[in-house]
Enzyme design. Structure first.
Site, PDB file in Angstrom:
ATOM      1  N   ASP A 247     -38.793  69.565  14.427  1.00  0.00           N
ATOM      2  CA  ASP A 247     -38.066  68.715  13.478  1.00  0.00           C
ATOM      3  C   ASP A 247     -36.900  69.531  12.935  1.00  0.00           C
ATOM      4  O   ASP A 247     -36.854  70.755  13.100  1.00  0.00           O
ATOM      5  CB  ASP A 247     -39.016  68.301  12.333  1.00  0.00           C
ATOM      6  CG  ASP A 247     -38.326  67.486  11.263  1.00  0.00           C
ATOM      7  OD1 ASP A 247     -37.461  66.646  11.597  1.00  0.00           O
ATOM      8  OD2 ASP A 247     -38.627  67.669  10.069  1.00  0.00           O
ATOM      9  N   SER A 248     -35.997  68.857  12.241  1.00  0.00           N
ATOM     10  CA  SER A 248     -34.901  69.568  11.586  1.00  0.00           C
ATOM     11  C   SER A 248     -35.434  70.495  10.488  1.00  0.00           C
ATOM     12  O   SER A 248     -34.763  71.424  10.084  1.00  0.00           O
ATOM     13  CB  SER A 248     -33.942  68.557  10.968  1.00  0.00           C
ATOM     14  OG  SER A 248     -34.643  67.742  10.058  1.00  0.00           O
TER      15      SER A 248
ATOM     16  N   CYS B  59     -38.730  64.045  14.715  1.00  0.00           N
ATOM     17  CA  CYS B  59     -37.613  63.804  13.803  1.00  0.00           C
ATOM     18  C   CYS B  59     -36.922  62.540  14.291  1.00  0.00           C
ATOM     19  O   CYS B  59     -36.567  62.445  15.470  1.00  0.00           O
ATOM     20  CB  CYS B  59     -36.654  64.999  13.860  1.00  0.00           C
ATOM     21  SG  CYS B  59     -35.112  64.769  12.972  1.00  0.00           S
TER      22      CYS B  59
ATOM     23  N   GLU C 169     -38.323  66.552  -0.451  1.00  0.00           N
ATOM     24  CA  GLU C 169     -38.409  67.993  -0.212  1.00  0.00           C
ATOM     25  C   GLU C 169     -38.479  68.768  -1.525  1.00  0.00           C
ATOM     26  O   GLU C 169     -39.144  69.789  -1.614  1.00  0.00           O
ATOM     27  CB  GLU C 169     -37.191  68.437   0.584  1.00  0.00           C
ATOM     28  CG  GLU C 169     -37.558  69.411   1.662  1.00  0.00           C
ATOM     29  CD  GLU C 169     -36.596  69.341   2.806  1.00  0.00           C
ATOM     30  OE1 GLU C 169     -35.619  70.074   2.769  1.00  0.00           O
ATOM     31  OE2 GLU C 169     -36.818  68.530   3.724  1.00  0.00           O
TER      32      GLU C 169
ATOM     33  N   CYS D  58     -37.936  58.081   8.880  1.00  0.00           N
ATOM     34  CA  CYS D  58     -37.688  59.512   8.681  1.00  0.00           C
ATOM     35  C   CYS D  58     -39.046  60.139   8.398  1.00  0.00           C
ATOM     36  O   CYS D  58     -39.849  59.575   7.642  1.00  0.00           O
ATOM     37  CB  CYS D  58     -36.745  59.702   7.492  1.00  0.00           C
ATOM     38  SG  CYS D  58     -36.584  61.411   6.955  1.00  0.00           S
TER      39      CYS D  58
ATOM     40  N   HIS E  26     -40.032  62.453   6.666  1.00  0.00           N
ATOM     41  CA  HIS E  26     -40.322  62.802   5.267  1.00  0.00           C
ATOM     42  C   HIS E  26     -40.985  61.650   4.501  1.00  0.00           C
ATOM     43  O   HIS E  26     -41.747  61.871   3.580  1.00  0.00           O
ATOM     44  CB  HIS E  26     -39.030  63.110   4.509  1.00  0.00           C
ATOM     45  CG  HIS E  26     -38.438  64.443   4.798  1.00  0.00           C
ATOM     46  ND1 HIS E  26     -38.031  64.815   6.053  1.00  0.00           N
ATOM     47  CD2 HIS E  26     -38.182  65.497   3.986  1.00  0.00           C
ATOM     48  CE1 HIS E  26     -37.530  66.037   5.992  1.00  0.00           C
ATOM     49  NE2 HIS E  26     -37.617  66.478   4.751  1.00  0.00           N
TER      50      HIS E  26
HETATM   51  N1  DGL Z   1     -36.817  64.695   9.488  1.00  0.00           N
HETATM   52  C1  DGL Z   1     -35.559  64.010   9.659  1.00  0.00           C
HETATM   53  C2  DGL Z   1     -35.795  62.623  10.260  1.00  0.00           C
HETATM   54  O1  DGL Z   1     -36.897  62.254  10.568  1.00  0.00           O
HETATM   55  C3  DGL Z   1     -34.821  63.821   8.375  1.00  0.00           C
HETATM   56  C4  DGL Z   1     -34.201  65.017   7.759  1.00  0.00           C
HETATM   57  C5  DGL Z   1     -32.832  65.359   8.299  1.00  0.00           C
HETATM   58  O2  DGL Z   1     -31.841  64.631   8.069  1.00  0.00           O
HETATM   59  O3  DGL Z   1     -32.763  66.415   8.909  1.00  0.00           O
HETATM   60  O4  DGL Z   1     -34.863  61.875  10.440  1.00  0.00           O
END
Ligand code: DGL
Length: 272
Positions: A14-15, A78, A159, A191, A193
């Site tokens: 993931d990012s 992600c 976060e 997303c 998160h």
């Molecule tokens: N985890 C990323 C997603 O699922 C979101 C966070 C980001 O923008 O890096 O899109």
């Protein structure tokens, strides 16, 4: 010919740390599988980066997972990277292992539920602007009404640890009371998160809107494919590893929250 069952690990990236929600779901459902997680914390958020830059990040990460860590498959945990780079990775990746994204299993689940006639999507700006969810859903069900909203405040808010409080309530209410979401049957939490605020979103809709996120749906899909392809590990899991490209106290503190149990992050800088 059936493939040989493999005890090699599953790569998940993931990012940042949001994808730990996906890693946890996989780990819970498939207790023999070893997970190698990579959170690209040095480059987050992906949600406001250009496609070329996201391609270059994910190429390096998958190289590391496939070549160095010998992963038998890679999960793009992600939504942003799945929307932008899935085809790129699938067609040009560095090894011959299956690549999975978090979008297709959600699209499939929604398309199979004939009760859903109007669906909402909340996600990062890049995911919304990519139109990948919209196009994949329309392809399967041209009559489905789809309303999308970029919700860029949510990921940083989560976060920073805001949930079940005044701040999160206000932000969530502000986004979800958008008139376009009136009458939706389902909402995609687009997303990784957002899983952490699913309860609050559910409360906002008073339990009347079905929520879809990329944790259990993805894990079930993966298990299904692994079973069919004889890729499930028959041996006991090795120790899971959690790498990040930048390590701060903040990431350490929130990682366990995202994973649902305590874990140790290891710093790993990848060369470009
Ligand atoms: N985890 C990323 C997603 O699922 C979101 C966070 C980001 O923008 O890096 O899109």
């Amino acid at each position: 010919m059936k493939k040989k069952a493999s005890s090699l690990p599953i790569g998940v990236f993931d990012s940042g740390i949001g994808g730990l929600t996906v890693a946890h779901a996989i780990s819970k459902l498939m207790p023999n599988e070893t997970i190698i997680y990579f959170g690209d914390t040095a480059h987050l958020p992906y949600g406001d980066k250009s496609p070329d830059l996201i391609h270059s990040f994910v190429k390096n990460i998958s190289k590391f997972l496939i070549r160095k860590e010998k992963c038998k498959s890679v999960v793009i945990a992600c939504n942003t990277a799945s929307a932008i780079s899935y085809e790129f990775l699938r067609d040009k990746h560095v090894g011959n292992v299956p690549i999975f994204n978090v979008i297709d299993p959600i699209v499939e689940a929604i398309s199979e539920d004939k009760q859903i006639t109007k669906v909402g999507l909340i996600a990062t700006k890049t995911t919304v602007e990519s139109r990948v969810y919209q196009e994949k859903l329309k392809r399967r069900n041209p009559d489905l009404k789809i309303e999308v909203l970029a919700t860029p405040l949510l990921a940083p808010m989560i976060e920073e640890g805001f949930s079940q409080d005044k701040i999160s309530n206000t932000v969530i209410e502000n986004y979800l009371s958008n008139p376009k979401f009136k009458g939706i049957d389902a909402l995609i939490l687009g997303c990784t998160h957002y899983v952490l605020i699913a309860d609050e979103i559910n409360e906002f809709f008073q339990g009347k809107v079905q929520l879809f996120d990329s944790t259990d749906i993805l894990a079930l899909k993966l298990k299904d494919i692994f079973e069919n392809e004889n890729m499930l590990s028959e041996k006991k899991r090795q120790e899971n590893k959690f790498y990040v490209s930048d390590l701060t106290k903040g990431f350490e503190d929130s990682a366990s929250r995202f994973y649902g149990q305590s874990l140790k992050l290891v710093l790993k800088k990848l060369k470009d």
